[in-house]
Write an enzyme that holds these catalytic residues in place. Structure first.
Site, PDB file in Angstrom:
ATOM      1  N   GLU A 110       0.806  -1.230   0.000  1.00 34.62           N
ATOM      2  CA  GLU A 110       0.000   0.000   0.000  1.00 34.62           C
ATOM      3  C   GLU A 110       0.837   1.277   0.000  1.00 34.62           C
ATOM      4  O   GLU A 110       0.626   2.184   0.793  1.00 34.62           O
ATOM      5  CB  GLU A 110      -0.956  -0.006   1.192  1.00 34.62           C
ATOM      6  CG  GLU A 110      -1.924  -1.172   1.181  1.00 34.62           C
ATOM      7  CD  GLU A 110      -2.820  -1.209   2.419  1.00 34.62           C
ATOM      8  OE1 GLU A 110      -2.775  -0.254   3.233  1.00 34.62           O
ATOM      9  OE2 GLU A 110      -3.564  -2.201   2.586  1.00 34.62           O
ATOM     10  N   GLU A 138      -6.169 -10.914  -0.321  1.00 32.87           N
ATOM     11  CA  GLU A 138      -6.908 -10.590   0.912  1.00 32.87           C
ATOM     12  C   GLU A 138      -8.412 -10.565   0.658  1.00 32.87           C
ATOM     13  O   GLU A 138      -9.131  -9.706   1.173  1.00 32.87           O
ATOM     14  CB  GLU A 138      -6.442  -9.235   1.472  1.00 32.87           C
ATOM     15  CG  GLU A 138      -4.946  -9.155   1.734  1.00 32.87           C
ATOM     16  CD  GLU A 138      -4.507  -7.839   2.360  1.00 32.87           C
ATOM     17  OE1 GLU A 138      -5.369  -7.115   2.916  1.00 32.87           O
ATOM     18  OE2 GLU A 138      -3.304  -7.522   2.298  1.00 32.87           O
TER      19      GLU A 138
END
Length: 436
Positions: free
Chosen positions: A199, A342
């Site tokens: 991220e 995820e």
């Protein structure tokens, strides 16, 4: 840019179940969980714990048995260690359903390395909480499961000793390199796929802003909550819109792992085409243009794959999935592997049967997409029971029920949709040739 084969010849998905079990068996000698929590019941498979109770186990094959690609889940060590019925059902479901695990938070910087030590850039074992991920590693070895590493560098979950100290960019670079070197070497025999950087991009596809160490309360806010929550302490290495810390993180991981290791950039919101996906594409092109020497003396591009987190909702439609597939192709056309890392499908509360049917379709479509795409080498859920799931914990009373098992570990409609999606039809024999 270094040219690479569009379909890597060695991926985790090519490892057979027998090879996975053999790899796990070699690790069993280091088990630290109580054997009573891990040992198979009499007559059970030697590589798995006992089956769940009959009243909660779904009929038919398990998720790990319907595809040769790893099917994984995030795991919490504190639940694995529970000695009550909840802990037993958690362990049993984990063992029966999944062929890969990823520690949900146990390998993140703040939990794994809470202490700076005498030399922050040259960590030693005493600086680490090495017992923390051990229950997950032990359970994976007992169950014949691969372990995926998450994550080496992230703008969140950094320890207080980093956030509360005004380190220079050069000092942070050496701290980052030292942490990556220690961690990857420590787990090299257990983990061969890592989310190296997680991220790093903002919603518009640009790099996150660096934390300002001179701002009031910058250490308390950076990467946690408040006005500076989107800023990154690691972006102080090089400054705004500078990719140095990302490139150097991958270079450090490559240096300390063998050529067989797979290094991933992982992010959310890049599943569909748009500015953030464009930013991720640009980032991995930069990494592919760089090479690094591995621990076994080979030269490799710095990145092997892109991780699509896929935190989705029941607003997804078939058109969204089609866009996801087309966007994934932009990355695989570069020669990258892809993984769904995820996956969950959040439901706005209250839960209704209609919403669960939509959730079932989303799980099915994402599972089918990965099963059909050769370069999609694994698919992982971010938790498998609604009892232990970050969406319900993060937005109580608003969203939840994001997994494939309910709070009592009974299979939801999404479980069956996901299993059906992973199960590709067997080609029929033709009458004329006898070939599939």
């Amino acid at each position: 840019m270094t040219q690479r084969s569009p379909h890597p010849t060695r991926t985790p998905s090519t490892r057979t179940r027998g090879q996975r079990a053999a790899r796990a068996a070699a690790l069993l000698a280091t088990l630290s969980l109580p054997l009573a929590l891990l040992a198979p019941a009499a007559g059970a498979s030697a590589s798995r714990a006992a089956a769940p109770a009959a009243d909660s186990a779904p009929e038919g094959p398990r998720l790990r048995d319907v595809t040769d690609k790893p099917v994984g889940t995030a795991v919490r060590e504190e639940v694995l260690r529970r000695t009550d019925d909840i802990g037993a059902r958690y362990r049993q479901t984990l063992a029966e359903e999944f062929s890969m695990v990823v520690p949900e938070s146990e390998l993140k910087f703040n939990r794994l390395r809470p202490r700076a030590g005498a030399e922050p850039a040259r960590p030693v074992a005493a600086d680490y909480n090495l017992t923390l991920p051990q229950p997950i590693l032990d359970a994976a070895a007992a169950n014949g499961q691969e372990v995926r590493g998450h994550t080496l560098v992230w703008y969140r979950t950094n320890p207080a000793w980093i956030l509360n100290t005004a380190y220079t960019g050069d000092q942070l670079l050496e701290i980052m390199r030292g942490h990556i070197a220690f961690t990857t070497r420590r787990y090299a025999d257990r983990i061969d796929t890592w989310d190296v950087v997680n991220e790093a991009l903002d919603a518009d596809g640009t790099l996150r802003e660096p934390c300002n160490p001179d701002a009031p309360a910058a250490g308390a806010e950076c990467g946690r909550s408040g006005a500076l929550s989107k800023a990154s302490v690691w972006q102080r290495i090089g400054g705004s819109e500078d990719y140095t810390h990302i490139i150097e993180a991958f270079r450090a991981a490559r240096k300390n792992l063998p050529a067989s290791a797979k290094l991933y950039y992982n992010d959310f919101g890049i599943e569909r085409s748009g500015p953030k996906a464009d930013g991720a594409l640009d980032l991995v092109k930069r990494l592919l243009a760089e090479t690094g020497e591995t621990s076994d003396g080979q030269t490799r591009p710095l990145v092997d794959g892109i991780g699509f987190q896929a935190h989705l909702g029941v607003d997804w439609t078939p058109a969204y999935v089609a866009d996801f597939r087309a966007n994934m192709k932009r990355f695989t056309d570069l020669g990258l592997e892809t993984q769904i890392t995820e996956l969950d499908v959040g439901v706005d509360l209250p839960v209704t049967p209609a919403k669960l049917e939509v959730q079932k379709r989303v799980f099915h479509d994402i599972g089918r997409m990965c099963a059909e795409e050769e370069a999609c080498t694994a698919i992982l859920l971010w938790g498998f029971s609604d009892r232990f799931q970050w969406i319900g914990e993060g937005w109580p009373g608003q969203y939840g029920a994001a997994t494939v098992f309910d709070e009592e570990f009974a299979a939801k409609p999404g479980y069956f949709g996901f299993r059906d999606g992973l199960t590709l039809p067997t080609p029929l024999l033709t009458a004329s040739t006898g070939r599939r």
